[in-house]
Design a protein around this motif. Structure first.
Motif, short mmCIF file in Angstrom:
data_model
loop_
_atom_site.label_atom_id
_atom_site.label_comp_id
_atom_site.label_asym_id
_atom_site.label_seq_id
_atom_site.Cartn_x
_atom_site.Cartn_y
_atom_site.Cartn_z
N UNK A 56 0.83 -1.20 0.00
CA UNK A 56 0.00 0.00 0.00
C UNK A 56 0.87 1.25 0.00
N UNK A 57 0.65 2.09 -0.99
CA UNK A 57 1.36 3.37 -1.04
C UNK A 57 0.46 4.46 -0.48
N UNK A 58 0.96 5.17 0.50
CA UNK A 58 0.17 6.23 1.14
C UNK A 58 0.64 7.58 0.64
N UNK A 59 -0.23 8.25 -0.10
CA UNK A 59 0.06 9.60 -0.60
C UNK A 59 -0.53 10.61 0.38
N UNK A 60 0.32 11.52 0.86
CA UNK A 60 -0.09 12.47 1.90
C UNK A 60 -0.11 13.90 1.37
N UNK A 61 -1.18 14.61 1.68
CA UNK A 61 -1.25 16.05 1.43
C UNK A 61 -1.44 16.72 2.78
N UNK A 62 -0.56 17.67 3.13
CA UNK A 62 -0.62 18.35 4.41
C UNK A 62 -1.28 19.72 4.27
N UNK A 63 -2.02 20.13 5.28
CA UNK A 63 -2.64 21.45 5.21
C UNK A 63 -3.54 21.74 6.39
N UNK A 64 -4.32 22.80 6.27
CA UNK A 64 -5.26 23.21 7.32
C UNK A 64 -6.55 22.41 7.19
N UNK A 65 -7.07 21.98 8.32
CA UNK A 65 -8.25 21.11 8.34
C UNK A 65 -9.48 21.77 7.72
N UNK A 66 -9.65 23.07 7.98
CA UNK A 66 -10.79 23.77 7.40
C UNK A 66 -10.74 23.82 5.89
N UNK A 67 -9.56 24.03 5.35
CA UNK A 67 -9.41 24.06 3.88
C UNK A 67 -9.66 22.68 3.28
N UNK A 68 -9.17 21.64 3.96
CA UNK A 68 -9.43 20.28 3.48
C UNK A 68 -10.92 19.99 3.45
N UNK A 69 -11.63 20.45 4.46
CA UNK A 69 -13.07 20.21 4.53
C UNK A 69 -13.78 20.82 3.33
N UNK A 70 -13.41 22.05 3.01
CA UNK A 70 -13.99 22.72 1.83
C UNK A 70 -13.66 21.95 0.55
N UNK A 71 -12.42 21.49 0.45
CA UNK A 71 -12.00 20.76 -0.75
C UNK A 71 -12.76 19.44 -0.87
N UNK A 72 -12.95 18.75 0.24
CA UNK A 72 -13.68 17.48 0.23
C UNK A 72 -15.14 17.72 -0.15
N UNK A 73 -15.72 18.79 0.35
CA UNK A 73 -17.10 19.15 0.00
C UNK A 73 -17.24 19.42 -1.49
N UNK A 74 -16.13 19.85 -2.10
CA UNK A 74 -16.13 20.15 -3.53
C UNK A 74 -15.59 19.01 -4.38
N UNK A 75 -15.46 17.82 -3.77
CA UNK A 75 -15.10 16.64 -4.55
C UNK A 75 -13.63 16.29 -4.62
N UNK A 76 -12.80 16.84 -3.74
CA UNK A 76 -11.37 16.50 -3.76
C UNK A 76 -11.18 15.00 -3.56
N UNK A 126 -7.37 31.07 12.82
CA UNK A 126 -8.39 30.36 13.61
C UNK A 126 -9.63 29.97 12.82
N UNK A 127 -9.82 30.51 11.62
CA UNK A 127 -10.97 30.15 10.79
C UNK A 127 -10.80 28.78 10.14
N UNK A 128 -9.57 28.39 9.93
CA UNK A 128 -9.31 27.12 9.22
C UNK A 128 -8.43 26.15 10.00
N UNK A 129 -7.75 26.62 11.03
CA UNK A 129 -6.81 25.77 11.77
C UNK A 129 -7.22 25.66 13.24
N UNK A 130 -7.61 24.48 13.69
CA UNK A 130 -8.05 24.30 15.08
C UNK A 130 -7.04 24.76 16.14
N UNK A 131 -5.75 24.64 15.85
CA UNK A 131 -4.76 25.10 16.82
C UNK A 131 -4.78 26.63 16.93
N UNK A 132 -5.13 27.30 15.86
CA UNK A 132 -5.31 28.75 15.92
C UNK A 132 -6.51 29.11 16.78
N UNK A 133 -7.58 28.34 16.63
CA UNK A 133 -8.77 28.53 17.45
C UNK A 133 -8.43 28.35 18.93
#
Length: 248
Positions: free
Chosen positions: A46-66, A130-137
């Motif tokens: 199994x090859x695991x491809x990782x994309x790192x980023x802010x959780x809020x931005x990932x949520x928006x991307x997933x909602x848009x079909x990422x 804080x709008x997109x990163x829980x640690x900022x919140x």
């Protein structure tokens, strides 16, 4: 022509077989390589491809079909949002609890605790958005509960993610609020507790419950489910503990 097309489709499916795409909160960037290495001991193909980023931005991307198979968020809020929208194939589950710390490349009087950031010599404070990163919140909540938010807010230098906040804390700012996990990276060994960093009093902010979920795209993907199960395993918990997280 039809045979050629079918052949190409088979070739593409073969090339990408055994690959899972993971959206990973930036604070996990320091532990993710160890986690994947341990996972691959029992899932060698199994090859695991990782994309790192802010959780809020990932949520928006997933909602848009990422095209992500698994989402490792910095909190539980975003996975729960995706669940409510019918975008998840497994229940959101806490995999670790993150801790907040303050870091500076300079030696400062950290005995003052969080009130140190209100000192006149602290001109710029790095903080994840804080709008997109829980640690900022969490950082904003801690400052508010310490009754110094209004006094220091104008000093904020906003980072897109918690990993960028680490960079800012060491370069563009006098001090920064970071994920404690980043301090366990070998490159950070030069920074000493009490001189360059200190943990933020956990009583000042809501515990950072970090959540993992399998997304609908991977509903029938056994390898994605295997990775989800591994992240909740005792072996993974050992790695999270090594990087300063709390686990249950």
């Amino acid at each position: 022509m039809k045979k050629i097309v079918l052949g190409l489709l088979f070739l593409c499916s073969t090339i990408f077989a055994g690959t899972i795409n993971i959206a990973v909160a930036a604070n996990v960037s320091y532990a993710i390589n160890d986690l994947i290495a341990e996972f691959n001991k029992t899932n060698k193909d199994t090859k695991v491809e990782v994309v790192l980023g802010a959780s809020g931005k990932f949520t928006t991307q997933i909602q848009n079909g990422a095209p992500f198979d698994v989402f490792m968020s910095a909190d539980m809020k975003f996975p729960e949002i995706l669940k409510k929208e019918g975008l998840t194939a497994r229940e959101p589950v806490i995999y670790a609890q993150g801790s907040l710390a303050m870091l500076s490349s300079k030696e400062l009087d950290f005995s003052k605790g969080i009130t140190l950031v209100s000192e006149n010599n602290i001109k710029k404070i790095a903080i994840a958005n804080p709008k997109t990163a829980p640690y900022g919140t969490a950082a904003v909540e801690a400052l508010k509960n310490a009754n110094i938010l209004e006094k220091v807010e104008e000093k904020f230098v906003y980072a897109e993610s918690i990993s960028q906040a680490v960079t800012y804390a060491m370069t563009a700012a006098d001090i920064g609020f970071i994920a404690k996990s980043s301090l366990y990276d070998e490159k950070m060994s030069q920074y000493k507790e009490g001189k360059n960093w200190i943990s933020v009093d956990p009583k000042l902010y809501t515990p950072i419950d970090q959540g993992i979920v399998v997304l609908n795209r991977a509903k029938d993907n056994k390898e994605a489910h295997a990775f989800y199960d591994f992240i909740l395993s005792p072996k993974a918990k050992e790695i999270f503990l090594k990087f300063g997280y709390l686990v249950k």
